[in-house]
Design a protein around this motif. Structure first.
Motif, PDB file in Angstrom:
ATOM      1  N   MET A  80      11.896  84.870  15.371  1.00 10.53           N
ATOM      2  CA  MET A  80      10.891  83.856  15.036  1.00 10.53           C
ATOM      3  C   MET A  80       9.621  84.533  14.536  1.00 10.53           C
ATOM      4  N   LEU A  81       9.088  84.001  13.449  1.00  9.49           N
ATOM      5  CA  LEU A  81       7.784  84.394  12.930  1.00  9.49           C
ATOM      6  C   LEU A  81       6.836  83.230  13.198  1.00  9.49           C
ATOM      7  N   ASP A  82       5.892  83.426  14.104  1.00 11.06           N
ATOM      8  CA  ASP A  82       4.990  82.362  14.542  1.00 11.06           C
ATOM      9  C   ASP A  82       3.630  82.587  13.894  1.00 11.06           C
ATOM     10  N   ILE A  83       3.366  81.878  12.794  1.00 11.94           N
ATOM     11  CA  ILE A  83       2.144  82.070  12.013  1.00 11.94           C
ATOM     12  C   ILE A  83       1.120  81.028  12.446  1.00 11.94           C
ATOM     13  N   GLY A  84       0.034  81.508  13.011  1.00 18.01           N
ATOM     14  CA  GLY A  84      -0.928  80.629  13.653  1.00 18.01           C
ATOM     15  C   GLY A  84      -0.487  80.406  15.082  1.00 18.01           C
ATOM     16  N   ALA A  85      -0.326  81.529  15.811  1.00 13.20           N
ATOM     17  CA  ALA A  85       0.269  81.483  17.156  1.00 13.20           C
ATOM     18  C   ALA A  85      -0.619  80.792  18.175  1.00 13.20           C
TER      19      ALA A  85
END
Length: 303
Positions: A80-85
């Motif tokens: 998973m790439l969580d952009i704006g974590a």
């Protein structure tokens, strides 16, 4: 209840030293139980309030459930790439399930909160924090992050937001940047890419067009900030076009736009039904089991 509370005192004191200054460890009672570093002055923030009541953020559960349903990840493995974590709620949930996670967060203290929580939960090897703002390909090396001191999730990147977006409690901080394309290139495949960057999603996606065509992502989940889009002369239709032009099946549910890789689905028109079933699946129900009466009251208020 008092025995359970007493049993949490010792780890609370131990974890307090690891959480960044001004934050405190909060035990999220979702299954499996884990710790997050939260700011006690932001207890009325929607995400913070949901985590304190439920031990999770429902949008994260919905994204994860759909990704499992279409086979982008399994319930115990994937990426998973969580952009704006933000506070790291989605990142932590995925890492605890067994996924390899990269959490991208430009807000300096929130990035430290996510990294500290990863350490407290023993997830340093599975959850990597990147303290950067995601921008388009022609953007500068640094940008201004407009930080709302009363709502840590209400941050904007770029020029002075002004107008209706401007809050009297906002301050500007210079932060380093990265492009979506460079992040996507870090792996040959991403099961889930979640984006919540307060209206900057279109610029980031358009700048990663070449990488999107390389078939690297299973499911995109893009938070839609319609008011911010409108203030920048953008629209949800533009986001839809970015994905549909590359064969993704895109559909809107609530304030989240989902885009599913065509290799994962035979009938794109049926995806909304798949999503609705996934959102109410046993996976979601199991994860929130045992949240207690306070959490159930919160759920009832959310409808």
């Amino acid at each position: 209840d008092w025995l359970r509370a007493a049993g949490a005192v010792v780890p609370f004191i131990r974890h307090l030293e690891k959480c960044p200054e001004g934050t405190e460890p909060v035990l999220a009672r979702a299954s499996p139980q884990h710790w997050l570093c939260l700011d006690p002055t932001h207890a009325d923030h929607p995400v913070d309030r949901g985590v304190r009541a439920l031990g999770l953020w429902l949008d994260c559960e919905k994204i994860f459930a759909l990704a499992v349903a279409v086979g982008a990840v399994s319930s115990t493995a994937g990426s998973m790439l969580d952009i704006g974590a933000n506070l790291g709620v989605c990142s932590m949930r995925a890492a605890l399930a067994g996924l390899d996670v990269v959490a991208v967060e430009p807000h300096p203290r929130m990035a430290r909160q996510v990294a500290a929580a990863a350490e407290i939960n023993g997830l340093e090897g599975r959850l990597k924090v990147v303290e950067r703002a995601v921008i388009g390909p022609q953007g500068p090396a640094t940008v201004t992050l407009w930080d709302n001191l009363q709502n840590a999730g209400n941050c904007f990147v770029g020029a002075d937001p002004g107008g209706a977006m401007k809050k009297p409690t906002m301050r500007g901080t210079e932060v380093s940047t990265v492009t979506l394309g460079s992040l996507l290139r870090d792996r040959s495949q991403w099961g889930i890419v979640k984006m919540d960057i307060e209206g900057g999603e279109i610029d980031a996606l358009e700048g990663a067009a070449e990488v999107l065509e390389l078939d690297r992502v299973g499911v995109f989940a893009v938070d839609i900030h319609a008011n911010v889009f409108a203030s920048r002369n953008k629209s949800v239709a533009e986001v839809m076009r970015v994905f549909s032009a590359r064969g993704f099946s895109a559909f809107l549910m609530g304030a989240v736009l989902y885009a599913v890789n065509p290799s994962l689905v035979d009938d794109g028109d049926a995806l909304p039904d798949v999503a609705r079933k996934a959102h109410g699946s046993a996976l979601l129900q199991t994860h929130i089991k045992g949240i207690g009466p306070h959490g159930l009251q919160y759920l009832a208020r959310q409808g």
